[in-house]
Design a protein around this motif. Structure first.
Motif, PDB file in Angstrom:
ATOM      1  N   ILE A 164      -4.681   9.488  13.396  1.00 27.64           N
ATOM      2  CA  ILE A 164      -4.496   8.045  13.591  1.00 27.64           C
ATOM      3  C   ILE A 164      -3.323   7.529  12.748  1.00 27.64           C
ATOM      4  O   ILE A 164      -3.258   6.349  12.418  1.00 27.64           O
ATOM      5  CB  ILE A 164      -5.783   7.263  13.304  1.00 27.64           C
ATOM      6  CG1 ILE A 164      -6.237   7.408  11.848  1.00 27.64           C
ATOM      7  CG2 ILE A 164      -6.889   7.706  14.240  1.00 27.64           C
ATOM      8  CD1 ILE A 164      -7.389   6.477  11.479  1.00 27.64           C
ATOM      9  N   ALA A 165      -2.406   8.424  12.411  1.00 31.07           N
ATOM     10  CA  ALA A 165      -1.160   8.079  11.707  1.00 31.07           C
ATOM     11  C   ALA A 165      -1.399   7.439  10.346  1.00 31.07           C
ATOM     12  O   ALA A 165      -0.655   6.554   9.920  1.00 31.07           O
ATOM     13  CB  ALA A 165      -0.280   7.181  12.578  1.00 31.07           C
ATOM     14  N   ASN A 166      -2.423   7.908   9.627  1.00 36.57           N
ATOM     15  CA  ASN A 166      -2.637   7.416   8.269  1.00 36.57           C
ATOM     16  C   ASN A 166      -1.501   7.813   7.335  1.00 36.57           C
ATOM     17  O   ASN A 166      -1.296   7.166   6.304  1.00 36.57           O
ATOM     18  CB  ASN A 166      -3.970   7.924   7.715  1.00 36.57           C
ATOM     19  CG  ASN A 166      -5.135   7.045   8.125  1.00 36.57           C
ATOM     20  OD1 ASN A 166      -4.950   5.905   8.537  1.00 36.57           O
ATOM     21  ND2 ASN A 166      -6.345   7.570   8.020  1.00 36.57           N
ATOM     22  N   GLY A 167      -0.759   8.873   7.679  1.00 32.98           N
ATOM     23  CA  GLY A 167       0.394   9.264   6.890  1.00 32.98           C
ATOM     24  C   GLY A 167       1.549   8.280   6.981  1.00 32.98           C
ATOM     25  O   GLY A 167       2.517   8.378   6.213  1.00 32.98           O
ATOM     26  N   LEU A 168       1.433   7.321   7.902  1.00 31.32           N
ATOM     27  CA  LEU A 168       2.391   6.211   7.978  1.00 31.32           C
ATOM     28  C   LEU A 168       1.766   4.913   7.473  1.00 31.32           C
ATOM     29  O   LEU A 168       2.360   3.848   7.589  1.00 31.32           O
ATOM     30  CB  LEU A 168       2.876   6.021   9.417  1.00 31.32           C
ATOM     31  CG  LEU A 168       3.751   7.145   9.981  1.00 31.32           C
ATOM     32  CD1 LEU A 168       3.987   6.938  11.473  1.00 31.32           C
ATOM     33  CD2 LEU A 168       5.084   7.220   9.242  1.00 31.32           C
ATOM     34  N   GLY A 169       0.571   5.023   6.942  1.00 28.45           N
ATOM     35  CA  GLY A 169      -0.125   3.856   6.414  1.00 28.45           C
ATOM     36  C   GLY A 169      -1.264   3.379   7.285  1.00 28.45           C
ATOM     37  O   GLY A 169      -2.081   2.566   6.857  1.00 28.45           O
ATOM     38  N   GLY A 170      -1.308   3.836   8.547  1.00 24.15           N
ATOM     39  CA  GLY A 170      -2.358   3.394   9.444  1.00 24.15           C
ATOM     40  C   GLY A 170      -2.226   1.945   9.870  1.00 24.15           C
ATOM     41  O   GLY A 170      -3.090   1.405  10.556  1.00 24.15           O
ATOM     42  N   ARG A 171      -1.157   1.304   9.451  1.00 26.70           N
ATOM     43  CA  ARG A 171      -0.852  -0.099   9.791  1.00 26.70           C
ATOM     44  C   ARG A 171       0.596  -0.333   9.372  1.00 26.70           C
ATOM     45  O   ARG A 171       1.222   0.522   8.747  1.00 26.70           O
ATOM     46  CB  ARG A 171      -1.789  -1.056   9.051  1.00 26.70           C
ATOM     47  CG  ARG A 171      -1.683  -0.934   7.528  1.00 26.70           C
ATOM     48  CD  ARG A 171      -2.394  -2.081   6.835  1.00 26.70           C
ATOM     49  NE  ARG A 171      -3.836  -1.976   6.901  1.00 26.70           N
ATOM     50  CZ  ARG A 171      -4.583  -1.372   5.980  1.00 26.70           C
ATOM     51  NH1 ARG A 171      -4.013  -0.788   4.937  1.00 26.70           N
ATOM     52  NH2 ARG A 171      -5.891  -1.340   6.084  1.00 26.70           N
ATOM     53  N   ASP A 172       1.126  -1.493   9.699  1.00 21.87           N
ATOM     54  CA  ASP A 172       2.490  -1.829   9.305  1.00 21.87           C
ATOM     55  C   ASP A 172       2.570  -2.140   7.809  1.00 21.87           C
ATOM     56  O   ASP A 172       1.601  -2.624   7.205  1.00 21.87           O
ATOM     57  CB  ASP A 172       2.994  -3.039  10.087  1.00 21.87           C
ATOM     58  CG  ASP A 172       3.154  -2.752  11.583  1.00 21.87           C
ATOM     59  OD1 ASP A 172       3.285  -1.564  11.940  1.00 21.87           O
ATOM     60  OD2 ASP A 172       3.144  -3.714  12.368  1.00 21.87           O
ATOM     61  N   PRO A 180       0.843  -1.196   0.000  1.00 20.45           N
ATOM     62  CA  PRO A 180       0.000   0.000   0.000  1.00 20.45           C
ATOM     63  C   PRO A 180       0.880   1.248   0.000  1.00 20.45           C
ATOM     64  O   PRO A 180       1.970   1.252   0.595  1.00 20.45           O
ATOM     65  CB  PRO A 180      -0.798  -0.117   1.299  1.00 20.45           C
ATOM     66  CG  PRO A 180       0.025  -1.008   2.173  1.00 20.45           C
ATOM     67  CD  PRO A 180       0.761  -1.946   1.257  1.00 20.45           C
ATOM     68  N   VAL A 181       0.435   2.288  -0.679  1.00 21.39           N
ATOM     69  CA  VAL A 181       1.196   3.526  -0.799  1.00 21.39           C
ATOM     70  C   VAL A 181       0.373   4.658  -0.193  1.00 21.39           C
ATOM     71  O   VAL A 181      -0.826   4.783  -0.473  1.00 21.39           O
ATOM     72  CB  VAL A 181       1.528   3.838  -2.275  1.00 21.39           C
ATOM     73  CG1 VAL A 181       2.315   5.136  -2.390  1.00 21.39           C
ATOM     74  CG2 VAL A 181       2.311   2.683  -2.903  1.00 21.39           C
ATOM     75  N   VAL A 182       1.004   5.474   0.649  1.00 18.49           N
ATOM     76  CA  VAL A 182       0.305   6.595   1.279  1.00 18.49           C
ATOM     77  C   VAL A 182       1.159   7.854   1.186  1.00 18.49           C
ATOM     78  O   VAL A 182       2.388   7.790   1.147  1.00 18.49           O
ATOM     79  CB  VAL A 182      -0.030   6.318   2.765  1.00 18.49           C
ATOM     80  CG1 VAL A 182      -1.008   5.167   2.903  1.00 18.49           C
ATOM     81  CG2 VAL A 182       1.233   6.048   3.566  1.00 18.49           C
ATOM     82  N   ALA A 183       0.480   8.998   1.147  1.00 16.03           N
ATOM     83  CA  ALA A 183       1.167  10.288   1.140  1.00 16.03           C
ATOM     84  C   ALA A 183       1.291  10.817   2.559  1.00 16.03           C
ATOM     85  O   ALA A 183       0.404  10.602   3.396  1.00 16.03           O
ATOM     86  CB  ALA A 183       0.391  11.295   0.284  1.00 16.03           C
ATOM     87  N   ARG A 184       2.403  11.516   2.820  1.00 15.81           N
ATOM     88  CA  ARG A 184       2.560  12.228   4.094  1.00 15.81           C
ATOM     89  C   ARG A 184       2.938  13.662   3.779  1.00 15.81           C
ATOM     90  O   ARG A 184       3.994  13.933   3.238  1.00 15.81           O
ATOM     91  CB  ARG A 184       3.633  11.561   4.965  1.00 15.81           C
ATOM     92  CG  ARG A 184       3.816  12.283   6.298  1.00 15.81           C
ATOM     93  CD  ARG A 184       4.672  11.502   7.278  1.00 15.81           C
ATOM     94  NE  ARG A 184       6.074  11.443   6.888  1.00 15.81           N
ATOM     95  CZ  ARG A 184       7.017  10.837   7.616  1.00 15.81           C
ATOM     96  NH1 ARG A 184       6.691  10.198   8.727  1.00 15.81           N
ATOM     97  NH2 ARG A 184       8.277  10.834   7.203  1.00 15.81           N
ATOM     98  N   SER A 185       2.034  14.570   4.137  1.00 12.07           N
ATOM     99  CA  SER A 185       2.271  16.001   3.908  1.00 12.07           C
ATOM    100  C   SER A 185       2.878  16.610   5.161  1.00 12.07           C
ATOM    101  O   SER A 185       4.075  16.845   5.235  1.00 12.07           O
ATOM    102  CB  SER A 185       0.964  16.695   3.516  1.00 12.07           C
ATOM    103  OG  SER A 185       1.119  18.083   3.398  1.00 12.07           O
ATOM    104  N   GLY A 186       2.062  16.819   6.200  1.00 11.05           N
ATOM    105  CA  GLY A 186       2.592  17.341   7.457  1.00 11.05           C
ATOM    106  C   GLY A 186       2.772  16.278   8.526  1.00 11.05           C
ATOM    107  O   GLY A 186       3.415  16.508   9.542  1.00 11.05           O
ATOM    108  N   GLY A 187       2.168  15.101   8.317  1.00 12.91           N
ATOM    109  CA  GLY A 187       2.298  14.009   9.282  1.00 12.91           C
ATOM    110  C   GLY A 187       1.408  14.140  10.491  1.00 12.91           C
ATOM    111  O   GLY A 187       1.656  13.498  11.512  1.00 12.91           O
ATOM    112  N   HIS A 188       0.328  14.951  10.393  1.00 14.94           N
ATOM    113  CA  HIS A 188      -0.510  15.196  11.565  1.00 14.94           C
ATOM    114  C   HIS A 188      -1.798  14.379  11.587  1.00 14.94           C
ATOM    115  O   HIS A 188      -2.705  14.695  12.358  1.00 14.94           O
ATOM    116  CB  HIS A 188      -0.855  16.684  11.670  1.00 14.94           C
ATOM    117  CG  HIS A 188       0.238  17.501  12.267  1.00 14.94           C
ATOM    118  ND1 HIS A 188       1.398  17.771  11.590  1.00 14.94           N
ATOM    119  CD2 HIS A 188       0.360  18.091  13.480  1.00 14.94           C
ATOM    120  CE1 HIS A 188       2.179  18.510  12.352  1.00 14.94           C
ATOM    121  NE2 HIS A 188       1.591  18.708  13.507  1.00 14.94           N
ATOM    122  N   SER A 189      -1.903  13.354  10.756  1.00 14.23           N
ATOM    123  CA  SER A 189      -3.080  12.505  10.837  1.00 14.23           C
ATOM    124  C   SER A 189      -3.270  12.026  12.271  1.00 14.23           C
ATOM    125  O   SER A 189      -2.344  11.509  12.897  1.00 14.23           O
ATOM    126  CB  SER A 189      -2.937  11.289   9.921  1.00 14.23           C
ATOM    127  OG  SER A 189      -3.933  10.328  10.208  1.00 14.23           O
TER     128      SER A 189
END
Length: 496
Positions: free
Chosen positions: A94-102, A83-92
């Motif tokens: 629930i950390a969706n900017g890190l994928g929300g999971r491993d 899975p590929v996710v974008a991280r803009s400011g990293g303030h999600s």
């Protein structure tokens, strides 16, 4: 014998995962794409979330420098089943900017920090690695403005993807309402420019649910002439009992519904723990983007219906100075941002079905009692979306994927662990869930309230309905069209 077979199976799986990880590293390295992997010296810092309640392990955190590199990363992710996710400011939240999971591949956009302003045309092109503080400063120096939140460190990517509220929003709309074009990398690696005329269905989806459809590299926006003056105000009431507190909230709700309040008034009701059991403290704070002498004429009819204030405060300056004031005195984002350990929820109250007096009293009673004894720290912001002359509500509900145009308040419920560090106590979840339930269970039967995706809640069971309403069905169809392999996948992404 069975134990040996199971052990061999585990060893095969482990060897396979190492092989896949090696393939990912090799694929990215072959293209000279900067990345951080588990075990690298940079990885712990690079994978640290804003909300320390989470601890995810991305397969790689990439730092592309060009749109072409983003395209290659997306193609590699698809080919190698990441899975590929974008991280803009990293303030999600629930950390969706890190994928929300491993196991996700993160596309960190920090190298995409350009802002190009055309004051003559009233437009700007903003790359999605920018923080709100950077944008406010750059536009303010050019005499322009954009509606957005007040926290300087929040990234524009997620903020604009799902809404984008600030005190100027009743005057100018949400951040996503200003977008005229979105430059995006799609799931097959194609680079597209979506507008009302080019990929209009994608353009619709990107304004309200962008993260599920691509990696947005820049947005093109219309900007506004900065008002020559603005005032940040706050009226405060300390140590109120539940009944008086509920009357203040109910009075303000009715006031914005029936009075012809000007669009250049923006505001929110803030609620805090009271000084003793059985009390809470309230403030009505906001921005007034017109000459200050006209503020009293608008606010005084409201204040005459309320108890005497405990204190008031006013800051008047240029539009840029008001943004600095709201940002804590500075828009500078060069220093590292902080962290918190928290749980948050949200509630968007429909304009045609406002909070009932019974729901408001249950809400303030809960806060005055359980709120005082809660193990967690907390605050509540009731952001004013509606009222007459609101630019937010003036946009047609079907114009964008943002589902809750016809709202009076967007309420954020936020609770932090003691000292803001892990672990977050289990009682904190029960406290905040019970708080929201005190409102919804005392509202109208089958109350069709919403929730705000930027205040995302990992424990919200019916999130599809609450975040997207009836728009979800159209979004799901478009997901199948633009991302059939579900490359952009995280816990709250649109399902195909």
């Amino acid at each position: 014998m069975l134990g040996i077979i199971q052990l061999l199976s585990v060893l095969v799986l482990v060897a396979s995962s190492f092989c896949v990880a090696a393939d990912l590293r090799g694929s990215l390295n072959s293209l000279n794409i900067t990345a951080s992997f588990p075990g690298d010296a940079t990885y712990a810092s690079a994978s640290s979330p804003f909300n320390l309640r989470f601890a995810f392990q991305p397969a790689a955190i990439t730092y592309p420098k060009t749109v072409e590199e983003i395209s290659e990363i997306v193609k590699i992710g698809g080919e190698e089943k990441y899975p590929v996710v974008a991280r803009s400011g990293g303030h999600s939240y629930i950390a969706n900017g890190l994928g929300g999971r491993d196991g996700a591949v993160v596309v960190d956009l920090s190298n995409f920090g350009d802002i190009t302003i055309d004051s003559a045309k009233g437009s700007a092109v903003i790359q999605t690695g920018n923080r709100l503080g950077d944008i406010a400063a750059a536009l303010g120096k050019a005499g322009r403005g954009l509606p957005h939140g007040s926290c300087p460190y929040v990234g524009i990517g997620g903020h604009a993807a799902f809404g984008g509220f600030g005190f100027a929003s009743r005057m100018w709309g949400l951040t996503l309402d200003t977008i005229t074009a979105v430059n995006v990398v799609l799931a097959n690696g194609t680079v597209a420019r979506a507008t009302d005329h080019n990929h209009p269905d994608l353009f619709w989806a990107l304004r309200g649910s962008a993260s599920s459809f691509g990696i947005v590299t820049s947005i093109e926006v219309k900007t506004f002439p900065a008002p020559p003056t603005g005032t940040i105000f706050q009226y405060s009431w300390d140590g109120l009992n539940a009944t008086t507190a509920s009357q203040i909230i109910a009075t303000l709700q009715r006031f914005v519904q029936v009075n012809d309040i000007p669009p250049h008034l923006g505001g929110e009701i803030n609620l805090f723990r009271g000084p003793v059991l059985g009390t809470i403290s309230i403030s009505f704070a906001g921005g007034w983007y017109a000459p200050i002498e006209n503020l009293n004429a608008t606010i005084n009819p409201l204040l005459r219906q309320l108890p005497p204030t405990s204190r008031t405060s006013f800051f008047t300056g240029t539009y840029l100075e008001t943004a600095e004031n709201l940002g804590g005195g500075s828009l500078d984002t060069s220093a590292p941002d902080g962290h918190d350990t928290f749980y948050a929820k949200s509630l968007m109250t429909p304009e045609n079905s406002p909070m009932s007096d019974a729901a408001i009293l249950a809400y303030t009673t809960y806060l005055a009692n359980q709120g005082f004894t809660a193990e967690v720290g907390w605050f509540i912001q009731m952001e004013l979306y509606g009222g007459r002359n609101s630019a937010i509500n003036a946009v047609a509900p079907e114009a964008t994927a943002f589902a809750h145009r016809r709202s009076i308040f967007s309420i954020q419920f936020y609770s932090s662990a003691p000292n803001n560090v892990p672990p977050y106590p289990p009682s904190g979840f029960a406290f905040l869930d019970g708080l929201v339930d005190s409102i919804t269970s005392n509202g109208p039967k089958n109350w069709d309230y919403g929730a705000y995706p930027n205040y995302i809640d990992d424990k919200l069971v019916d999130w599809r309905r609450r975040y997207y309403g009836t728009h979800y069905f159209r979004l799901r169809s478009l997901k199948a069209k633009y991302d059939p392999m579900n490359i952009f996948d995280f816990p709250t992404s649109i399902d195909e």
